[in-house]
Design a protein around this motif. Structure first.
Motif, mmCIF file in Angstrom:
data_model
loop_
_atom_site.group_PDB
_atom_site.id
_atom_site.type_symbol
_atom_site.label_atom_id
_atom_site.label_comp_id
_atom_site.label_asym_id
_atom_site.label_seq_id
_atom_site.Cartn_x
_atom_site.Cartn_y
_atom_site.Cartn_z
ATOM 1 N N ARG A 1 -4.882 -12.674 14.455
ATOM 2 C CA ARG A 1 -6.050 -12.548 16.427
ATOM 3 C C ARG A 1 -6.535 -10.948 14.966
ATOM 4 N NH1 ARG A 1 -10.164 -11.353 18.016
ATOM 5 N NH2 ARG A 1 -10.545 -11.452 19.987
ATOM 6 N N GLU A 2 -6.111 -10.216 15.457
ATOM 7 C CA GLU A 2 -6.176 -8.809 14.697
ATOM 8 C C GLU A 2 -6.882 -8.039 13.068
ATOM 9 O OE1 GLU A 2 -6.797 -6.901 17.034
ATOM 10 O OE2 GLU A 2 -6.825 -8.167 18.424
ATOM 11 N N THR A 3 -6.638 -10.185 12.391
ATOM 12 C CA THR A 3 -7.417 -9.863 10.852
ATOM 13 C C THR A 3 -8.400 -9.160 11.066
ATOM 14 O OG1 THR A 3 -5.861 -11.158 10.298
ATOM 15 C CG2 THR A 3 -7.919 -10.686 9.258
ATOM 16 N N GLU B 1 1.059 -14.425 0.822
ATOM 17 C CA GLU B 1 1.681 -14.116 1.935
ATOM 18 C C GLU B 1 0.873 -11.942 2.105
ATOM 19 O OE1 GLU B 1 4.369 -14.021 5.844
ATOM 20 O OE2 GLU B 1 5.637 -15.802 3.994
ATOM 21 N N VAL B 2 0.052 -11.756 3.451
ATOM 22 C CA VAL B 2 -0.465 -10.483 3.442
ATOM 23 C C VAL B 2 0.334 -10.405 4.953
ATOM 24 C CG1 VAL B 2 -2.773 -8.885 3.644
ATOM 25 C CG2 VAL B 2 -2.423 -10.770 2.312
ATOM 26 N N GLU B 3 0.940 -8.866 5.211
ATOM 27 C CA GLU B 3 1.243 -8.609 6.419
ATOM 28 C C GLU B 3 0.715 -7.082 6.880
ATOM 29 O OE1 GLU B 3 4.914 -9.814 7.816
ATOM 30 O OE2 GLU B 3 5.411 -7.639 7.118
ATOM 31 N N ARG B 4 0.000 -6.790 7.887
ATOM 32 C CA ARG B 4 -0.597 -5.576 8.200
ATOM 33 C C ARG B 4 0.719 -5.097 9.360
ATOM 34 N NH1 ARG B 4 -0.851 -0.484 9.213
ATOM 35 N NH2 ARG B 4 -3.021 0.051 9.876
ATOM 36 N N THR B 5 1.140 -3.596 8.796
ATOM 37 C CA THR B 5 2.525 -3.039 9.513
ATOM 38 C C THR B 5 2.077 -2.014 10.689
ATOM 39 O OG1 THR B 5 3.725 -2.739 8.460
ATOM 40 C CG2 THR B 5 4.430 -4.270 8.836
ATOM 41 N N ARG B 6 2.575 -1.636 12.068
ATOM 42 C CA ARG B 6 2.036 -0.172 12.158
ATOM 43 C C ARG B 6 3.076 0.154 12.212
ATOM 44 N NH1 ARG B 6 2.229 -3.644 16.657
ATOM 45 N NH2 ARG B 6 -0.278 -4.152 18.219
ATOM 46 N N GLU B 7 2.975 1.735 11.724
ATOM 47 C CA GLU B 7 3.842 3.168 11.271
ATOM 48 C C GLU B 7 4.772 2.812 12.378
ATOM 49 O OE1 GLU B 7 2.254 6.587 11.396
ATOM 50 O OE2 GLU B 7 0.159 6.153 10.014
ATOM 51 N N THR B 8 4.976 2.301 14.194
ATOM 52 C CA THR B 8 6.050 2.771 14.970
ATOM 53 C C THR B 8 6.840 1.002 14.765
ATOM 54 O OG1 THR B 8 4.873 1.824 16.337
ATOM 55 C CG2 THR B 8 5.062 4.639 16.017
ATOM 56 N N GLY B 9 6.217 0.521 13.839
ATOM 57 C CA GLY B 9 6.998 -0.999 13.883
ATOM 58 C C GLY B 9 6.464 -1.850 14.018
ATOM 59 N N GLY B 10 6.777 -3.135 13.547
ATOM 60 C CA GLY B 10 5.806 -3.981 14.454
ATOM 61 C C GLY B 10 4.412 -4.646 13.541
ATOM 62 N N ILE B 11 4.385 -6.216 14.096
ATOM 63 C CA ILE B 11 2.934 -6.848 12.857
ATOM 64 C C ILE B 11 1.995 -6.566 13.653
ATOM 65 C CG2 ILE B 11 2.650 -9.014 12.273
ATOM 66 C CD1 ILE B 11 5.286 -9.480 11.810
ATOM 67 N N VAL B 12 0.642 -5.754 13.104
ATOM 68 C CA VAL B 12 -0.428 -5.434 14.131
ATOM 69 C C VAL B 12 -1.263 -7.202 13.284
ATOM 70 C CG1 VAL B 12 -2.621 -4.750 13.940
ATOM 71 C CG2 VAL B 12 -0.460 -3.392 13.153
ATOM 72 N N ARG C 1 0.948 -1.448 0.208
ATOM 73 C CA ARG C 1 -0.415 -0.132 -0.483
ATOM 74 C C ARG C 1 0.912 1.283 0.141
ATOM 75 N NH1 ARG C 1 -4.543 0.236 4.623
ATOM 76 N NH2 ARG C 1 -2.449 1.387 5.695
ATOM 77 N N PRO C 2 0.462 2.274 -0.448
ATOM 78 C CA PRO C 2 1.344 4.175 -0.189
ATOM 79 C C PRO C 2 1.772 3.456 0.446
ATOM 80 C CG PRO C 2 0.008 3.909 -2.556
ATOM 81 C CD PRO C 2 -0.775 2.441 -1.405
ATOM 82 N N ASP C 3 0.440 3.916 1.776
ATOM 83 C CA ASP C 3 1.459 4.232 3.162
ATOM 84 C C ASP C 3 3.166 3.277 3.714
ATOM 85 O OD1 ASP C 3 -0.120 2.275 3.844
ATOM 86 O OD2 ASP C 3 -0.758 3.499 5.110
ATOM 87 N N GLY C 4 2.918 1.821 3.336
ATOM 88 C CA GLY C 4 4.027 1.196 3.896
ATOM 89 C C GLY C 4 3.343 0.045 4.882
ATOM 90 N N ALA C 5 1.616 0.429 5.015
ATOM 91 C CA ALA C 5 1.919 -0.540 6.116
ATOM 92 C C ALA C 5 0.775 -1.424 5.843
ATOM 93 C CB ALA C 5 -0.074 1.049 7.119
ATOM 94 N N LEU C 6 0.443 -2.037 4.709
ATOM 95 C CA LEU C 6 -0.400 -3.573 4.633
ATOM 96 C C LEU C 6 0.835 -3.792 3.116
ATOM 97 C CD1 LEU C 6 -2.612 -5.096 4.438
ATOM 98 C CD2 LEU C 6 -3.491 -4.058 2.690
ATOM 99 N N TYR C 7 1.313 -5.399 3.406
ATOM 100 C CA TYR C 7 2.022 -5.427 2.388
ATOM 101 C C TYR C 7 1.521 -7.195 1.515
ATOM 102 C CZ TYR C 7 5.214 -9.164 0.441
ATOM 103 O OH TYR C 7 5.973 -10.606 -0.368
#
Length: 241
Positions: free
Chosen positions: A205-207, A66-77, A46-52
């Motif tokens: 869990r947070e999907t 594989e789909v990955e949601r990350t926080r702006e501060t780092g770490g996987i959501v 995603r353009p903001d980098g938060a979803l791969y």
């Protein structure tokens, strides 16, 4: 030249997952940058980098998607992982829900009660506590778990409300890999409740619940699709050919 390929009509859950066009089209329509690496894997963010999103046929790992949601501060959501064999239409439905406004940041399934109600409302058969375990499941339901099956038992699902990577139970293949973040949803597809696993999916869990619901609706669709019979596993051929 006449094409003499013998075809077989199978439910969508057994549709070919190796051709990614429909799922990648969702990402393209959302204007996410996509790159192909030297092995021909496709990576999108995603353009903001938060979803791969990665389509990884040449990665050598256990997951095709594989789909990955990350926080702006780092770490996987949360992460969502799909093995080969997962229908591309189902992955597309999942991604379509995520690319909707606020889709990747929607509310997750709240707890066991919410999962139970959602699955019963969508036509899944949910295991009742105190009843014998079903064929293909090692254990019965616990207070922190929902077990469900769909149709003739081809789809087996576990929802977990406990922080444990080894609590999913024996509904998937023996070599099912652990995800990179705490899983809540685990789904296995087989030709019958005791058949070998055709494909496997795990969602964190947070999907977002809307994305989970879109994926489950896609894999339980009643539509039939034609596939070359020689591409089907022996159990699926015996069942539908």
């Amino acid at each position: 030249m006449t094409d003499n390929t013998e075809m077989c009509a199978v439910p969508v859950r057994f549709a070919d997952g190796s051709i990614p066009g429909e799922a990648l089209a969702v990402i393209h329509a959302a204007d996410w940058p996509m790159v192909k690496d030297r092995l021909a894997n496709v990576h999108a963010r995603r353009p903001d980098g938060a979803l791969y999103v990665g389509w990884l046929p040449e990665d050598g790992g256990p997951w095709l998607w594989e789909v990955e949601r990350t926080r702006e501060t780092g770490g996987i959501v949360w992460t969502a992982s799909f093995s080969s064999g997962v229908p591309a239409t189902a992955v597309a439905a999942f991604l379509r829900a995520l690319t909707a406004p606020a889709g990747a940041d929607g509310a997750a399934c709240a707890d066991v009660a919410a999962a139970d109600a959602t699955l019963r409302g969508a036509g899944w058969q949910v295991h009742d506590a105190g009843t014998p375990p079903w064929d293909g499941y090692d254990e019965g339901t616990t207070p922190w778990q929902v077990l469900a099956r769909h149709g003739e038992g081809d789809l087996k699902l576990a929802f977990l409300d406990v922080r444990s990577n080894d609590a999913i139970g024996d509904i998937g293949p023996d070599d099912a890999p652990l995800p990179r973040a705490w899983p809540a949803w685990a789904l296995a597809c087989a030709a019958g409740p005791a058949g070998p696993v055709e494909w496997w999916a795990e969602l964190g869990r947070e999907t977002p619940a809307d994305a989970v619901a879109a994926f489950l609706a896609a894999v339980t669709a009643a539509d039939l699709v034609n596939r070359p019979i020689d591409e089907l596993s022996a159990p699926v051929r015996r069942r539908f050919a």
